[in-house]
Design an enzyme around this catalytic site. Structure first.
Site, PDB file in Angstrom:
ATOM      1  N   GLY A 187       0.689  -1.214  -0.070  1.00 27.11           N
ATOM      2  CA  GLY A 187      -0.052  -0.071  -0.064  1.00 27.11           C
ATOM      3  C   GLY A 187       0.931   1.325   0.065  1.00 27.11           C
ATOM      4  O   GLY A 187       0.433   2.143   0.599  1.00 27.11           O
ATOM      5  N   ASN A 199       1.535   2.895  -2.792  1.00 24.34           N
ATOM      6  CA  ASN A 199       0.786   4.129  -3.615  1.00 24.34           C
ATOM      7  C   ASN A 199      -0.514   4.663  -2.786  1.00 24.34           C
ATOM      8  O   ASN A 199      -0.875   5.797  -3.007  1.00 24.34           O
ATOM      9  CB  ASN A 199       0.447   3.287  -4.820  1.00 24.34           C
ATOM     10  CG  ASN A 199       1.584   3.160  -5.676  1.00 24.34           C
ATOM     11  OD1 ASN A 199       1.882   4.337  -6.177  1.00 24.34           O
ATOM     12  ND2 ASN A 199       1.930   2.018  -5.991  1.00 24.34           N
ATOM     13  N   ASN A 225      -5.771   2.618 -13.074  1.00 28.49           N
ATOM     14  CA  ASN A 225      -4.711   1.775 -12.487  1.00 28.49           C
ATOM     15  C   ASN A 225      -3.228   2.302 -12.609  1.00 28.49           C
ATOM     16  O   ASN A 225      -2.997   3.226 -13.548  1.00 28.49           O
ATOM     17  CB  ASN A 225      -4.734   0.270 -13.199  1.00 28.49           C
ATOM     18  CG  ASN A 225      -3.654  -0.650 -12.787  1.00 28.49           C
ATOM     19  OD1 ASN A 225      -3.602  -0.933 -11.515  1.00 28.49           O
ATOM     20  ND2 ASN A 225      -3.032  -1.315 -13.865  1.00 28.49           N
ATOM     21  N   LEU A 256      -3.998  -6.855  -7.097  1.00 27.66           N
ATOM     22  CA  LEU A 256      -3.756  -8.168  -7.829  1.00 27.66           C
ATOM     23  C   LEU A 256      -5.015  -9.162  -7.951  1.00 27.66           C
ATOM     24  O   LEU A 256      -5.227 -10.131  -7.294  1.00 27.66           O
ATOM     25  CB  LEU A 256      -2.722  -8.988  -7.040  1.00 27.66           C
ATOM     26  CG  LEU A 256      -1.425  -8.362  -6.850  1.00 27.66           C
ATOM     27  CD1 LEU A 256      -0.203  -9.348  -5.992  1.00 27.66           C
ATOM     28  CD2 LEU A 256      -0.836  -7.950  -8.255  1.00 27.66           C
ATOM     29  N   GLU A 280       5.835   6.329  -9.665  1.00 32.56           N
ATOM     30  CA  GLU A 280       4.301   5.866  -9.430  1.00 32.56           C
ATOM     31  C   GLU A 280       3.670   6.884  -8.009  1.00 32.56           C
ATOM     32  O   GLU A 280       2.624   7.250  -8.417  1.00 32.56           O
ATOM     33  CB  GLU A 280       4.425   4.681  -8.704  1.00 32.56           C
ATOM     34  CG  GLU A 280       4.685   3.772  -9.698  1.00 32.56           C
ATOM     35  CD  GLU A 280       4.803   2.099  -8.971  1.00 32.56           C
ATOM     36  OE1 GLU A 280       3.854   2.026  -8.330  1.00 32.56           O
ATOM     37  OE2 GLU A 280       5.764   1.384  -9.596  1.00 32.56           O
ATOM     38  N   ASP A 294      -3.949  -3.836 -18.918  1.00 35.90           N
ATOM     39  CA  ASP A 294      -3.104  -2.716 -19.192  1.00 35.90           C
ATOM     40  C   ASP A 294      -3.453  -2.021 -20.466  1.00 35.90           C
ATOM     41  O   ASP A 294      -2.455  -1.402 -21.074  1.00 35.90           O
ATOM     42  CB  ASP A 294      -1.555  -3.131 -18.853  1.00 35.90           C
ATOM     43  CG  ASP A 294      -1.302  -3.561 -17.535  1.00 35.90           C
ATOM     44  OD1 ASP A 294      -1.933  -2.974 -16.588  1.00 35.90           O
ATOM     45  OD2 ASP A 294      -0.442  -4.501 -17.364  1.00 35.90           O
ATOM     46  N   HIS A 324       0.755   1.308 -13.258  1.00 33.84           N
ATOM     47  CA  HIS A 324       1.473   0.110 -13.596  1.00 33.84           C
ATOM     48  C   HIS A 324       2.944   0.627 -13.668  1.00 33.84           C
ATOM     49  O   HIS A 324       3.357   1.661 -14.275  1.00 33.84           O
ATOM     50  CB  HIS A 324       1.014  -0.378 -15.119  1.00 33.84           C
ATOM     51  CG  HIS A 324       1.822  -1.448 -15.640  1.00 33.84           C
ATOM     52  ND1 HIS A 324       1.574  -2.712 -15.250  1.00 33.84           N
ATOM     53  CD2 HIS A 324       2.961  -1.425 -16.618  1.00 33.84           C
ATOM     54  CE1 HIS A 324       2.479  -3.370 -15.798  1.00 33.84           C
ATOM     55  NE2 HIS A 324       3.320  -2.856 -16.525  1.00 33.84           N
TER      56      HIS A 324
HETATM   57  C1  GRF Z   1       3.507  -1.174  -7.667  1.00 30.90           C
HETATM   58  O1  GRF Z   1       4.507  -1.253  -8.368  1.00 30.90           O
HETATM   59  C2  GRF Z   1       2.375  -0.649  -8.601  1.00 30.90           C
HETATM   60  O2  GRF Z   1       2.737   0.035  -9.590  1.00 30.90           O
HETATM   61  C3  GRF Z   1       1.779  -2.201  -8.900  1.00 30.90           C
HETATM   62  O3  GRF Z   1       2.040  -2.625  -7.756  1.00 30.90           O
HETATM   63  C4  GRF Z   1       2.729  -2.259  -6.823  1.00 30.90           C
HETATM   64  C5  GRF Z   1       2.076  -1.981  -5.678  1.00 30.90           C
HETATM   65  O4  GRF Z   1       2.908  -1.398  -4.397  1.00 30.90           O
HETATM   66  N1  GRF Z   1       0.688  -2.192  -9.511  1.00 30.90           N
HETATM   67  P1  GRF Z   1       2.050  -0.949  -3.266  1.00 30.90           P
HETATM   68  O5  GRF Z   1       1.123  -1.877  -2.560  1.00 30.90           O
HETATM   69  O6  GRF Z   1       1.545   0.316  -3.722  1.00 30.90           O
HETATM   70  O7  GRF Z   1       3.172  -0.548  -2.319  1.00 30.90           O
END
Ligand code: GRF
Length: 212
Positions: free
Chosen positions: A15, A17, A111, A94, A184, A154, A113
């Site tokens: 988490g 992000n 999303n 996921l 990100e 994607d 990526h």
């Molecule tokens: C990130 O690299 C994101 O781009 C991908 O999954 C990862 C998630 O990381 N879709 P987090 O759970 O946000 O730390």
């Protein structure tokens, strides 16, 4: 009009992000949006802890608990309706969502990526895989992409991208960390904020037109 766009964040793992979004909202960088709920599809997802710590509603919704993908998506839909969600952010989520689900929320799911789409993306490209593939191909730059989600993995419309340098001798883990820190965590909050502001402005226009 002061109403904000209510956001659901879906996450499966650490988490970071999500944390970038929480921090951005707290520091006033998402003026037209608010994270209303965080949904995790894994009991162990640390993202749920981050949400709770920030005082945000956190729900664990697993496929197992809801009898498969259909029940799982039905429960999420229920939560979106309950919380009046208008924007869904997949932040390290996921789970491949069904075509029906994705179509229902056309241009309302985004999303993040960890590559510059269309490179190193599609089914199976999650976790370290895009970074391993980038290193194997020998690219000098990689990065991250924020995109709308459609029925192709994607494959939806691109919203934002940021390039990140690949350094000689990088390991996949080092590259992953740099892509997160430099791309990100920067472009996801920016894109969310922009979409929220655009949606609010659109609603205001619709309201004005209705008054004439
Ligand atoms: C990130 O690299 C994101 O781009 C991908 O999954 C990862 C998630 O990381 N879709 P987090 O759970 O946000 O730390």
């Amino acid at each position: 009009m002061s109403r904000k766009i209510r956001i659901a964040v879906l996450a499966s793992g650490g988490g970071t992000n999500l944390q970038a979004l929480i921090d951005a909202e707290r520091s006033g960088n998402i003026p037209d949006g608010e994270i209303a709920i965080v949904i995790c599809n894994r009991k162990s997802a640390y993202a749920a802890e981050r949400a709770k710590e920030a005082g945000i509603r956190a729900e664990i919704v697993t496929r197992k608990a809801y009898g498969g993908q259909e029940g799982f998506e039905a429960r999420m839909t229920e939560l979106f309706e309950e919380e009046n969600i208008e924007l869904i952010v997949l932040a390290g989520f996921l789970n491949i969502l069904s075509e029906d689900f994705v179509r229902r929320y056309d241009h309302r799911i985004i999303n993040i990526h960890p590559s510059l789409i269309p490179a190193f993306c599609g089914e199976g490209f999650y976790g370290l895989v895009p970074h391993i593939a980038a290193l194997e191909r020998g690219v000098r730059v990689t990065g991250a992409t924020v995109h709308f989600v459609n029925e192709i993995a994607d494959g939806g419309e691109i919203i934002a991208q940021k390039a990140v340098e690949v350094r000689p001798g990088d390991t996949p883990e080092e590259l992953q960390k740099r892509v997160m820190e430099q791309a990100e965590w920067v472009i996801l909050p920016e894109a969310v904020s922009r979409i929220c502001t655009e949606r609010i402005q659109q609603k205001e226009r619709e309201q004005d037109n209705g008054c004439i």
